[in-house]
Motif scaffolding. Structure first.
Motif, PDB file in Angstrom:
ATOM      1  N   PHE A  63      99.220 122.023 -22.184  1.00 21.26           N
ATOM      2  CA  PHE A  63      98.512 122.907 -23.025  1.00 21.26           C
ATOM      3  C   PHE A  63      97.819 124.216 -22.246  1.00 21.26           C
ATOM      4  O   PHE A  63      97.683 124.145 -21.054  1.00 21.26           O
ATOM      5  N   VAL A  64      97.494 125.025 -22.927  1.00 17.59           N
ATOM      6  CA  VAL A  64      96.989 126.424 -22.577  1.00 17.59           C
ATOM      7  C   VAL A  64      95.538 126.539 -23.456  1.00 17.59           C
ATOM      8  O   VAL A  64      95.260 125.832 -23.984  1.00 17.59           O
ATOM      9  N   GLU A  65      94.616 127.120 -22.523  1.00 24.21           N
ATOM     10  CA  GLU A  65      93.338 127.605 -22.763  1.00 24.21           C
ATOM     11  C   GLU A  65      92.596 126.218 -22.180  1.00 24.21           C
ATOM     12  O   GLU A  65      92.944 125.402 -21.235  1.00 24.21           O
ATOM     13  N   GLU A  66      91.385 126.311 -22.737  1.00 24.33           N
ATOM     14  CA  GLU A  66      90.265 125.117 -22.393  1.00 24.33           C
ATOM     15  C   GLU A  66      90.467 123.868 -22.885  1.00 24.33           C
ATOM     16  O   GLU A  66      91.055 123.747 -23.899  1.00 24.33           O
ATOM     17  N   ILE A  67      90.100 122.903 -22.429  1.00 25.69           N
ATOM     18  CA  ILE A  67      89.805 121.527 -23.094  1.00 25.69           C
ATOM     19  C   ILE A  67      88.786 121.380 -23.821  1.00 25.69           C
ATOM     20  O   ILE A  67      87.567 122.150 -23.590  1.00 25.69           O
ATOM     21  N   SER A  68      88.649 120.979 -25.162  1.00 24.43           N
ATOM     22  CA  SER A  68      87.726 121.066 -26.181  1.00 24.43           C
ATOM     23  C   SER A  68      86.668 119.994 -25.962  1.00 24.43           C
ATOM     24  O   SER A  68      85.445 120.370 -26.112  1.00 24.43           O
ATOM     25  N   TRP A  69      87.070 118.824 -25.262  1.00 22.28           N
ATOM     26  CA  TRP A  69      86.133 118.012 -24.984  1.00 22.28           C
ATOM     27  C   TRP A  69      86.583 116.963 -24.074  1.00 22.28           C
ATOM     28  O   TRP A  69      87.920 116.804 -24.084  1.00 22.28           O
ATOM     29  N   GLY A 108      90.326 116.350 -25.263  1.00 22.61           N
ATOM     30  CA  GLY A 108      90.973 116.908 -26.504  1.00 22.61           C
ATOM     31  C   GLY A 108      91.176 118.029 -26.532  1.00 22.61           C
ATOM     32  O   GLY A 108      90.664 119.282 -25.829  1.00 22.61           O
ATOM     33  N   VAL A 109      92.415 118.655 -27.013  1.00 26.46           N
ATOM     34  CA  VAL A 109      92.816 119.909 -27.304  1.00 26.46           C
ATOM     35  C   VAL A 109      93.328 120.306 -28.612  1.00 26.46           C
ATOM     36  O   VAL A 109      94.004 119.465 -29.351  1.00 26.46           O
ATOM     37  N   PRO A 110      93.093 121.493 -29.115  1.00 29.89           N
ATOM     38  CA  PRO A 110      94.017 122.012 -30.371  1.00 29.89           C
ATOM     39  C   PRO A 110      95.481 121.734 -30.192  1.00 29.89           C
ATOM     40  O   PRO A 110      96.042 122.291 -29.169  1.00 29.89           O
ATOM     41  N   LEU A 111      95.783 121.187 -31.249  1.00 24.18           N
ATOM     42  CA  LEU A 111      97.337 121.097 -31.236  1.00 24.18           C
ATOM     43  C   LEU A 111      98.336 122.337 -31.191  1.00 24.18           C
ATOM     44  O   LEU A 111      99.326 122.258 -30.615  1.00 24.18           O
ATOM     45  N   LYS A 112      97.406 123.383 -31.523  1.00 24.71           N
ATOM     46  CA  LYS A 112      98.199 124.544 -31.398  1.00 24.71           C
ATOM     47  C   LYS A 112      98.590 125.136 -30.170  1.00 24.71           C
ATOM     48  O   LYS A 112      99.388 125.989 -29.864  1.00 24.71           O
ATOM     49  N   ASN A 113      97.573 124.716 -29.423  1.00 22.71           N
ATOM     50  CA  ASN A 113      97.888 124.930 -27.994  1.00 22.71           C
ATOM     51  C   ASN A 113      98.462 123.813 -27.055  1.00 22.71           C
ATOM     52  O   ASN A 113      98.483 124.013 -25.722  1.00 22.71           O
ATOM     53  N   PHE A 114      99.101 123.002 -27.582  1.00 22.00           N
ATOM     54  CA  PHE A 114      99.945 121.749 -27.077  1.00 22.00           C
ATOM     55  C   PHE A 114     101.229 121.732 -27.164  1.00 22.00           C
ATOM     56  O   PHE A 114     101.648 122.240 -28.241  1.00 22.00           O
ATOM     57  N   ARG A 115     102.092 121.472 -26.226  1.00 22.02           N
ATOM     58  CA  ARG A 115     103.278 121.000 -26.600  1.00 22.02           C
ATOM     59  C   ARG A 115     103.924 119.937 -25.336  1.00 22.02           C
ATOM     60  O   ARG A 115     103.601 119.853 -24.443  1.00 22.02           O
ATOM     61  N   TRP A 116     104.901 119.276 -26.074  1.00 19.68           N
ATOM     62  CA  TRP A 116     105.371 118.105 -24.953  1.00 19.68           C
ATOM     63  C   TRP A 116     106.606 118.890 -24.355  1.00 19.68           C
ATOM     64  O   TRP A 116     107.215 120.066 -24.782  1.00 19.68           O
ATOM     65  N   THR A 117     106.699 118.765 -23.211  1.00 16.48           N
ATOM     66  CA  THR A 117     107.904 119.151 -22.180  1.00 16.48           C
ATOM     67  C   THR A 117     108.422 118.000 -21.594  1.00 16.48           C
ATOM     68  O   THR A 117     108.135 116.795 -21.761  1.00 16.48           O
ATOM     69  N   GLY A 118     109.770 118.185 -21.421  1.00  9.02           N
ATOM     70  CA  GLY A 118     110.636 117.248 -20.795  1.00  9.02           C
ATOM     71  C   GLY A 118     111.155 116.239 -21.920  1.00  9.02           C
ATOM     72  O   GLY A 118     111.202 116.725 -23.044  1.00  9.02           O
ATOM     73  N   LYS A 119     111.256 115.160 -21.797  1.00 13.34           N
ATOM     74  CA  LYS A 119     111.730 114.144 -22.769  1.00 13.34           C
ATOM     75  C   LYS A 119     110.463 113.937 -23.913  1.00 13.34           C
ATOM     76  O   LYS A 119     109.508 113.790 -23.427  1.00 13.34           O
ATOM     77  N   THR A 120     110.831 114.037 -25.071  1.00 10.50           N
ATOM     78  CA  THR A 120     110.291 113.843 -26.291  1.00 10.50           C
ATOM     79  C   THR A 120     109.814 112.376 -26.060  1.00 10.50           C
ATOM     80  O   THR A 120     110.502 111.325 -25.852  1.00 10.50           O
ATOM     81  N   PRO A 121     108.247 112.057 -26.275  1.00  9.13           N
ATOM     82  CA  PRO A 121     107.855 110.751 -26.508  1.00  9.13           C
ATOM     83  C   PRO A 121     108.187 109.956 -27.497  1.00  9.13           C
ATOM     84  O   PRO A 121     108.523 110.359 -28.598  1.00  9.13           O
ATOM     85  N   LYS A 122     108.003 108.700 -27.316  1.00  8.67           N
ATOM     86  CA  LYS A 122     108.129 107.707 -28.554  1.00  8.67           C
ATOM     87  C   LYS A 122     106.712 107.642 -29.217  1.00  8.67           C
ATOM     88  O   LYS A 122     105.805 107.997 -28.637  1.00  8.67           O
ATOM     89  N   TYR A 177      91.661 113.254 -37.341  1.00  9.72           N
ATOM     90  CA  TYR A 177      91.213 114.333 -36.127  1.00  9.72           C
ATOM     91  C   TYR A 177      92.400 115.424 -36.329  1.00  9.72           C
ATOM     92  O   TYR A 177      93.005 115.746 -35.376  1.00  9.72           O
ATOM     93  N   LYS A 178      92.357 115.990 -37.451  1.00 11.59           N
ATOM     94  CA  LYS A 178      93.470 117.008 -37.959  1.00 11.59           C
ATOM     95  C   LYS A 178      93.433 118.219 -36.848  1.00 11.59           C
ATOM     96  O   LYS A 178      92.426 118.726 -36.606  1.00 11.59           O
ATOM     97  N   GLY A 179      94.465 118.497 -36.363  1.00 12.32           N
ATOM     98  CA  GLY A 179      94.739 119.780 -35.700  1.00 12.32           C
ATOM     99  C   GLY A 179      94.482 119.320 -34.166  1.00 12.32           C
ATOM    100  O   GLY A 179      94.580 120.303 -33.327  1.00 12.32           O
ATOM    101  N   GLY A 180      94.269 118.153 -33.680  1.00 16.50           N
ATOM    102  CA  GLY A 180      93.765 118.007 -32.471  1.00 16.50           C
ATOM    103  C   GLY A 180      95.027 116.935 -31.665  1.00 16.50           C
ATOM    104  O   GLY A 180      95.567 115.995 -32.523  1.00 16.50           O
ATOM    105  N   MET A 181      95.329 117.210 -30.453  1.00 15.91           N
ATOM    106  CA  MET A 181      95.957 116.294 -29.566  1.00 15.91           C
ATOM    107  C   MET A 181      94.803 115.657 -28.607  1.00 15.91           C
ATOM    108  O   MET A 181      94.094 116.211 -27.967  1.00 15.91           O
ATOM    109  N   HIS A 182      94.998 114.369 -28.329  1.00 21.03           N
ATOM    110  CA  HIS A 182      93.978 113.484 -27.426  1.00 21.03           C
ATOM    111  C   HIS A 182      94.929 113.384 -26.389  1.00 21.03           C
ATOM    112  O   HIS A 182      95.926 112.577 -26.610  1.00 21.03           O
ATOM    113  N   LEU A 183      94.538 113.354 -25.188  1.00 21.66           N
ATOM    114  CA  LEU A 183      95.632 113.214 -24.101  1.00 21.66           C
ATOM    115  C   LEU A 183      94.582 112.163 -23.095  1.00 21.66           C
ATOM    116  O   LEU A 183      93.673 112.293 -22.897  1.00 21.66           O
TER     117      LEU A 183
END
Length: 152
Positions: free
Chosen positions: A26-32, A54-68, A95-101
């Motif tokens: 993901f790009v930019e800062e961590i939201s929390w 937590g990061v905004p989904l718009k700044n996130f992407r999967w790389t490599g193999k897609t997860p299950k 948590y619309k619009g967010g990805m928690h990692l």
């Protein structure tokens, strides 16, 4: 190509599973960043507590193999590597619009610093965490600050 060039000029954080086949960035800062003590997170990771960012989904992407993906409850989706089983992320309709990692999946987890606890009422009695971080008894949705909002 243009997206890749834009990403290279902004701060990028990366992570991966144990076998490194599934990865994310993901790009930019961590939201929390927090510790979660809920039973679902503990069982998903077989750990007494889980560290999240937590990061905004718009700044996130999967790389490599897609997860299950596993829908652990209605509208809650947990992502993991199909090969090694490592848990990597979490999305939920509430948590619309967010990805928690999972912070431990970061390439450099030592760079992560949680700032609060959630679901503290579920903390295991034998787990001693001697920090001065804010402790929310329930989820992010019930925190005094609206940490669930990822929209601009």
């Amino acid at each position: 190509m243009l997206y890749q060039q834009k990403m290279e000029h902004r701060m990028t954080t990366r992570g991966h599973c144990l076998c490194k086949k599934t990865s994310w960035e993901f790009v930019e800062e961590i939201s929390w960043g927090c510790y979660c003590h809920c039973n679902d997170c503990r069982r998903n990771c077989a750990a007494p507590v889980v560290a999240w960012l937590g990061v905004p989904l718009k700044n996130f992407r999967w790389t490599g193999k897609t997860p299950k993906t596993f829908e652990s409850s209605k509208g809650v989706y947990r992502h993991f590597c199909a090969d090694c089983g490592s848990p990597l992320g979490f999305e939920a309709q509430h948590y619309k619009g967010g990805m928690h990692l999972y912070a431990a999946s970061m390439e450099n987890p030592e760079d992560f610093e949680p700032t609060f606890h959630v679901n503290y009422h579920s903390k295991l009695p034998w787990l001693n965490m001697l920090d001065d971080l804010k402790k929310h008894e329930s989820t992010l949705l019930h925190a005094p600050e609206d940490l669930s909002d990822y929209q601009d």
